[in-house]
Design an enzyme around this catalytic site. Structure first.
Site, PDB file in Angstrom:
ATOM      1  N   ARG A   1       0.837  -1.204   0.000  1.00 53.33           N
ATOM      2  CA  ARG A   1       0.000   0.000   0.000  1.00 53.33           C
ATOM      3  C   ARG A   1       0.869   1.249   0.000  1.00 53.33           C
ATOM      4  O   ARG A   1       0.628   2.189  -0.762  1.00 53.33           O
ATOM      5  CB  ARG A   1      -0.919  -0.014   1.228  1.00 53.33           C
ATOM      6  CG  ARG A   1      -2.106  -0.972   1.102  1.00 53.33           C
ATOM      7  CD  ARG A   1      -2.749  -1.254   2.442  1.00 53.33           C
ATOM      8  NE  ARG A   1      -4.003  -1.998   2.328  1.00 53.33           N
ATOM      9  CZ  ARG A   1      -4.072  -3.319   2.109  1.00 53.33           C
ATOM     10  NH1 ARG A   1      -2.960  -4.023   1.963  1.00 53.33           N
ATOM     11  NH2 ARG A   1      -5.242  -3.923   2.010  1.00 53.33           N
TER      12      ARG A   1
ATOM     13  N   ASP B   1       6.674 -10.525  -3.392  1.00 57.11           N
ATOM     14  CA  ASP B   1       5.495  -9.708  -3.649  1.00 57.11           C
ATOM     15  C   ASP B   1       5.828  -8.223  -3.741  1.00 57.11           C
ATOM     16  O   ASP B   1       5.330  -7.520  -4.617  1.00 57.11           O
ATOM     17  CB  ASP B   1       4.452  -9.928  -2.546  1.00 57.11           C
ATOM     18  CG  ASP B   1       3.556 -11.130  -2.836  1.00 57.11           C
ATOM     19  OD1 ASP B   1       3.973 -11.992  -3.635  1.00 57.11           O
ATOM     20  OD2 ASP B   1       2.462 -11.216  -2.249  1.00 57.11           O
TER      21      ASP B   1
ATOM     22  N   ASN C   1       2.391 -14.110  -8.584  1.00 57.79           N
ATOM     23  CA  ASN C   1       1.136 -14.450  -7.903  1.00 57.79           C
ATOM     24  C   ASN C   1       0.880 -13.458  -6.767  1.00 57.79           C
ATOM     25  O   ASN C   1       0.350 -13.822  -5.721  1.00 57.79           O
ATOM     26  CB  ASN C   1       1.193 -15.883  -7.360  1.00 57.79           C
ATOM     27  CG  ASN C   1      -0.183 -16.433  -7.006  1.00 57.79           C
ATOM     28  OD1 ASN C   1      -1.203 -15.883  -7.399  1.00 57.79           O
ATOM     29  ND2 ASN C   1      -0.213 -17.522  -6.251  1.00 57.79           N
TER      30      ASN C   1
ATOM     31  N   ASP D   1      -5.483 -14.890   6.615  1.00 56.86           N
ATOM     32  CA  ASP D   1      -4.117 -15.394   6.436  1.00 56.86           C
ATOM     33  C   ASP D   1      -3.603 -16.133   7.661  1.00 56.86           C
ATOM     34  O   ASP D   1      -2.591 -16.832   7.589  1.00 56.86           O
ATOM     35  CB  ASP D   1      -3.176 -14.244   6.074  1.00 56.86           C
ATOM     36  CG  ASP D   1      -3.337 -13.797   4.632  1.00 56.86           C
ATOM     37  OD1 ASP D   1      -3.965 -14.537   3.855  1.00 56.86           O
ATOM     38  OD2 ASP D   1      -2.852 -12.709   4.286  1.00 56.86           O
TER      39      ASP D   1
ATOM     40  N   GLU E   1      -3.626 -17.984  -2.957  1.00 60.82           N
ATOM     41  CA  GLU E   1      -2.558 -18.510  -3.801  1.00 60.82           C
ATOM     42  C   GLU E   1      -2.850 -19.926  -4.280  1.00 60.82           C
ATOM     43  O   GLU E   1      -2.388 -20.362  -5.328  1.00 60.82           O
ATOM     44  CB  GLU E   1      -1.230 -18.468  -3.057  1.00 60.82           C
ATOM     45  CG  GLU E   1      -0.562 -17.104  -3.019  1.00 60.82           C
ATOM     46  CD  GLU E   1      -1.137 -16.149  -1.997  1.00 60.82           C
ATOM     47  OE1 GLU E   1      -0.499 -15.114  -1.749  1.00 60.82           O
ATOM     48  OE2 GLU E   1      -2.223 -16.406  -1.448  1.00 60.82           O
TER      49      GLU E   1
ATOM     50  N   HIS F   1       3.167 -20.009   0.011  1.00 59.22           N
ATOM     51  CA  HIS F   1       4.032 -19.737   1.153  1.00 59.22           C
ATOM     52  C   HIS F   1       3.366 -20.063   2.481  1.00 59.22           C
ATOM     53  O   HIS F   1       4.014 -20.561   3.407  1.00 59.22           O
ATOM     54  CB  HIS F   1       4.460 -18.262   1.126  1.00 59.22           C
ATOM     55  CG  HIS F   1       3.317 -17.285   1.073  1.00 59.22           C
ATOM     56  ND1 HIS F   1       3.249 -16.163   1.863  1.00 59.22           N
ATOM     57  CD2 HIS F   1       2.184 -17.253   0.324  1.00 59.22           C
ATOM     58  CE1 HIS F   1       2.154 -15.488   1.599  1.00 59.22           C
ATOM     59  NE2 HIS F   1       1.480 -16.137   0.669  1.00 59.22           N
TER      60      HIS F   1
ATOM     61  N   LYS G   1       7.929 -15.557  -0.962  1.00 64.47           N
ATOM     62  CA  LYS G   1       6.856 -14.651  -1.367  1.00 64.47           C
ATOM     63  C   LYS G   1       6.623 -13.563  -0.335  1.00 64.47           C
ATOM     64  O   LYS G   1       6.365 -12.407  -0.693  1.00 64.47           O
ATOM     65  CB  LYS G   1       5.575 -15.447  -1.604  1.00 64.47           C
ATOM     66  CG  LYS G   1       4.446 -14.640  -2.227  1.00 64.47           C
ATOM     67  CD  LYS G   1       3.265 -15.536  -2.554  1.00 64.47           C
ATOM     68  CE  LYS G   1       2.275 -14.823  -3.458  1.00 64.47           C
ATOM     69  NZ  LYS G   1       1.646 -13.672  -2.815  1.00 64.47           N
TER      70      LYS G   1
END
Length: 423
Positions: A34, A56, A98, A300, A328, A377, A403
């Site tokens: 962000r 990422d 991804n 998550d 993912e 991950h 990742k």
């Protein structure tokens, strides 16, 4: 240096003694991506510290550079960004692997370029839905196409977006809402963003977005709990200190509980602003985790909790987690499948719920289970927790942790976990 992530697999052995010491999780992926975008859209120079250096965030920074933003990395956890308030048309398609946050956020931001922009990703990303965001942008007059409902996405940028009102179906992902919200202050007039219905993937991440936007000077009026009006204020360059990643912290909190250790993360739980920090109380309840865990706002953290639940005293049902099917990988299926490699019928899918049968008799056993990680991950890192309690567990493709947590295996090694690279 010990580098198991380069191996084809790692075989784990529990630590001989409860671990003690300090480990610092990497910076927040959610906040880093962000902040990278907001700083890129601001006029002037911003400095991000404590940032995450991972696959990422690398994809996000590389894409922004391709769109004319000057970004330097003086060290592994710092970004210097010089923004002009505009984005240029990239010379080729933006490949984002991804990385869901980068893909969704840049799909909206690409409207600010003047010309043809293609957002694409790997084979996994090409299965992850983006149609709700595409439809919302189209309602604002954006020329945008995603024929499969997933990436690749083609945007004909026109240097901005008109003011007005837009509604978004956020049932699959809060990232769609965040993408629109971050675009809105760059509009040519005020934009009101509203949710269609009350369903939203993870509301806490929208709050995270709004807080970051305000830090960079956005003028936001919350009309109610499901709509926001944003002035065409643009963004102002700001320095920003990024907190550690709460999702990554769940693995260390879990390791501490599972081993009766004492691990200092350097940041108290109360200081985290990310939604997954709410999982700490559930982790601390082990081995008396609640019979039902509603996971919609801590998505998550669900893999962490599900693997812990395998060793709980009683069964645990995870509800509100349908969105895990479009992460993912299909994480509900992956968790059930891999838990059943450890012990038959240890877990099952019931619709979009996951039921894990607690079996404390598994603690201390030896297993020959080889855990598939699905290039995900969080599957790799959550199942590594089972290796704290069982001898011989093997994790395939350990390098996928790069990742979001490239130093994961190094930190696990520091806990005294036996890690044998294979291949």
């Amino acid at each position: 240096m010990f580098m198991p992530a380069a191996a084809q697999a790692v075989r784990l052995a529990p630590p001989r003694h409860p671990p003690h010491g300090r480990l610092t999780p990497p910076g927040s992926k959610s906040i880093t991506n962000r902040a990278l975008l907001l700083a890129a859209l601001a006029r002037g120079e911003s400095r991000l510290t404590g940032a995450l250096a991972s696959d990422d965030t690398t994809y996000m920074a590389k894409a922004l550079r391709a769109m004319g933003v000057a970004i330097d990395n003086p060290d592994a956890t710092t970004f210097h960004i010089k923004g002009t308030g505009r984005l240029q048309t990239p010379s080729e398609a933006l490949f984002l692997g991804n990385a869901g946050t980068a893909t969704r956020f840049l799909t909206a931001a690409a409207v600010l370029a003047e010309g043809h922009v293609v957002i694409d990703g790997d084979s996994n990303m090409r299965k992850r839905p983006i149609a709700p965001l595409v439809n919302a942008l189209r309602s604002l007059g954006v020329a945008i196409e995603a024929p499969t409902g997933c990436p690749p996405v083609t945007i004909e940028g026109c240097g901005g977006v008109a003011g007005g009102a837009v509604s978004i179906d956020a049932g699959l992902s809060s990232q769609y809402v965040s993408a629109l919200l971050m675009l809105a202050p760059c509009g040519r007039g005020p934009i009101t963003v509203s949710l269609q219905g009350k369903s939203i993937g993870a509301r806490g991440y929208v709050d995270l977005t709004l807080a970051a936007m305000r830090h960079f000077g956005a003028e936001i009026v919350a009309e109610d709990e499901a709509s926001w009006t944003l002035a065409p204020s643009g963004y102002q360059a700001r320095d920003f200190a990024i907190e550690p990643d709460a999702s990554a912290a769940t693995y260390l909190w879990a390791a501490e509980v599972l081993t009766s250790g004492a691990i200092d993360l350097g940041t108290p739980v109360r200081a985290f602003t990310q939604p997954d920090a709410k999982a700490h109380a559930l982790i601390a309840a082990f081995p008396h985790m609640p019979a039902v865990i509603e996971g919609s706002q801590i998505q998550d953290a669900v893999p962490t909790l599900a693997v812990m639940a395998a060793f709980n005293q009683t069964p645990v049902r995870f509800t509100g987690i349908a969105n895990l099917r479009v992460k993912e990988c299909d994480r509900i299926h992956a968790l059930a499948n891999e838990l059943n490699r450890i012990a038959p019928d240890l877990a099952r899918e019931e619709g979009d719920d996951l039921v894990v049968l607690g079996r404390q008799d598994l603690i201390g056993q030896t297993t020959d289970a080889r855990i598939e990680t699905y290039d995900d991950h969080r599957i790799a890192m959550s199942f590594a927790l089972a290796g704290l309690l069982m001898q011989g567990l093997t994790i395939l493709d350990p390098g996928c942790v790069a990742k979001t947590y490239p130093g994961f295996w190094k930190d696990f090694d520091a806990l005294g976990v036996g890690i044998e690279p294979i291949g």
